[in-house]
Write a protein that holds these residues in place. Structure first.
Motif, mmCIF file in Angstrom:
data_model
loop_
_atom_site.group_PDB
_atom_site.id
_atom_site.type_symbol
_atom_site.label_atom_id
_atom_site.label_comp_id
_atom_site.label_asym_id
_atom_site.label_seq_id
_atom_site.Cartn_x
_atom_site.Cartn_y
_atom_site.Cartn_z
ATOM 1 N N SER A 176 0.814 -1.213 0.000
ATOM 2 C CA SER A 176 0.000 0.000 0.000
ATOM 3 C C SER A 176 0.850 1.266 0.000
ATOM 4 O O SER A 176 0.351 2.345 -0.344
ATOM 5 N N THR A 177 2.128 1.153 0.362
ATOM 6 C CA THR A 177 2.956 2.350 0.481
ATOM 7 C C THR A 177 4.200 2.351 -0.388
ATOM 8 O O THR A 177 4.847 3.398 -0.526
ATOM 9 N N GLY A 231 2.299 -0.259 9.511
ATOM 10 C CA GLY A 231 2.055 0.990 8.800
ATOM 11 C C GLY A 231 1.357 2.025 9.670
ATOM 12 O O GLY A 231 0.253 1.771 10.161
ATOM 13 N N PRO A 232 1.951 3.201 9.879
ATOM 14 C CA PRO A 232 1.327 4.216 10.750
ATOM 15 C C PRO A 232 -0.014 4.714 10.241
ATOM 16 O O PRO A 232 -0.833 5.194 11.027
ATOM 17 N N SER A 233 -0.257 4.608 8.936
ATOM 18 C CA SER A 233 -1.520 5.098 8.390
ATOM 19 C C SER A 233 -2.659 4.097 8.557
ATOM 20 O O SER A 233 -3.824 4.436 8.295
ATOM 21 N N ARG A 234 -2.362 2.902 8.997
ATOM 22 C CA ARG A 234 -3.403 1.890 9.198
ATOM 23 C C ARG A 234 -3.925 1.978 10.637
ATOM 24 O O ARG A 234 -3.158 1.776 11.585
ATOM 25 N N SER A 252 -0.149 2.199 15.223
ATOM 26 C CA SER A 252 -1.311 3.016 15.573
ATOM 27 C C SER A 252 -1.822 2.670 16.968
ATOM 28 O O SER A 252 -2.190 3.568 17.746
ATOM 29 N N ASP A 274 5.881 7.930 15.070
ATOM 30 C CA ASP A 274 5.760 7.613 13.644
ATOM 31 C C ASP A 274 7.143 7.223 13.127
ATOM 32 O O ASP A 274 8.002 8.083 12.934
ATOM 33 N N GLY A 306 8.087 6.329 10.241
ATOM 34 C CA GLY A 306 8.113 6.327 8.776
ATOM 35 C C GLY A 306 9.469 6.628 8.181
ATOM 36 O O GLY A 306 9.784 6.159 7.088
ATOM 37 N N HIS A 341 6.947 16.554 3.670
ATOM 38 C CA HIS A 341 6.820 15.243 4.294
ATOM 39 C C HIS A 341 7.887 14.995 5.348
ATOM 40 O O HIS A 341 7.755 14.095 6.176
#
Length: 291
Positions: A62-63, A100-103, A109, A152, A154, A232
């Motif tokens: 996804s990333t 994944g931090p966005s999940r 998370s 995060d 990332g 970013h």
């Protein structure tokens, strides 16, 4: 010139083995791999098999998009090579899904919401420890906690995923491989043609410049600042978007550490170059100011 280091900031014992190649030699030998801008490219020469099993595979999460190149002697067997490839791909997908931090349901998370502690899952504890080590190694310019919403990772998560996938390959007995993602890579051993991996590192924003050319049998190249997303990377001390550099590229033993150093250097600007004079084993390839 060679760069050698016994132990990097993450406590790794792997030594980078990198040789710079002059442009005359580069003209006679095409690169196997090219890094630059927002993507990577695999040259056809990297697929030459001879008496070895050579495999190329591309996978998208996804990333990120990853390319994996494996080669092994015939006696290892195609089934073993195929199983190793599947294990590495599964690891890349698992990191994307699990960390994944966005999940919203990822471990990162859940950690941010205080639902679990790092010690709940050993890989999560390793990820947190690496972020803490890089915060200390960069005088706080890489700080996974100085972001909106809390922790995060990332800035080094992609490199961490690649190194975990590479560890799966080594565990399966594959000692010659390259794993690439965007403008990042990690390599070990030799390309299918029998020589070191020949890597052309193009300037991240100026396509007119001749690439830096490396011959690598172990090591990594990490880049920050070429994702195309404005702001970013932020200055962790002010919270404002980093604006001094157009991009930062770092070479060293481990991709997670190289990625974190590149992120920190991008955030700090030219002052961050002092970190690479302390015997860390990591070196800046590109760190150009904005005009």
């Amino acid at each position: 010139m060679r760069t050698d280091q016994q132990r990097g900031p993450a406590g790794l014992d792997q030594q980078p083995r990198t040789r710079w190649v002059d442009q005359a030699a580069f003209a006679l030998r095409r690169p196997d791999l090219r890094l630059g801008a927002r993507s990577h490219r695999v040259d056809a020469a990297a697929a030459a098999t001879g008496d070895r099993i050579a495999v190329q595979h591309r996978v998208r999460t996804s990333t990120a998009e990853y390319s994996l190149l494996l080669n092994a002697p015939e006696h290892v067997g195609r089934r073993t090579v195929g199983d190793a490839l599947r294990d590495a791909v599964a690891e890349l997908r698992a990191v994307d899904l699990t960390y994944g931090p966005s999940r919203p349901d990822s471990l990162v998370s859940r950690l941010r919401r205080g639902e679990i502690s790092p010690e709940s899952y050993p890989p999560l504890a390793d990820l947190v420890d690496r972020c803490a080590a890089m915060r200390a190694a960069t005088d706080g310019w890489f700080d996974a906690w100085a972001v909106p919403g809390g922790f995060d990772p990332g800035g080094l998560l992609n490199g961490w995923a690649v190194e975990r996938a590479a560890a799966r390959l080594r565990a399966a007995g594959i000692t010659d491989y390259a794993v690439l993602s965007g403008a990042d890579l990690t390599v070990r051993g030799h390309a299918a043609h029998g020589g070191p991996w020949r890597v052309a590192v193009h300037h991240p924003t100026d396509g007119r410049r001749a690439p830096l050319v490396l011959e690598m049998t172990a090591g990594a190249v990490g880049t920050s600042g070429v994702s195309g997303r404005q702001g970013h990377v932020v200055d962790p001390h002010t919270g404002e978007p980093a604006e001094q550099l157009v991009a930062a590229t770092v070479v060293g033993p481990d991709l997670a550490v190289a990625d974190a150093y590149a992120t920190a250097l991008y955030a700090a600007g030219p002052v961050g170059l002092a970190w690479f004079r302390t015997g860390s084993g990591y070196q800046a390839l590109f760190a150009h100011r904005r005009r």
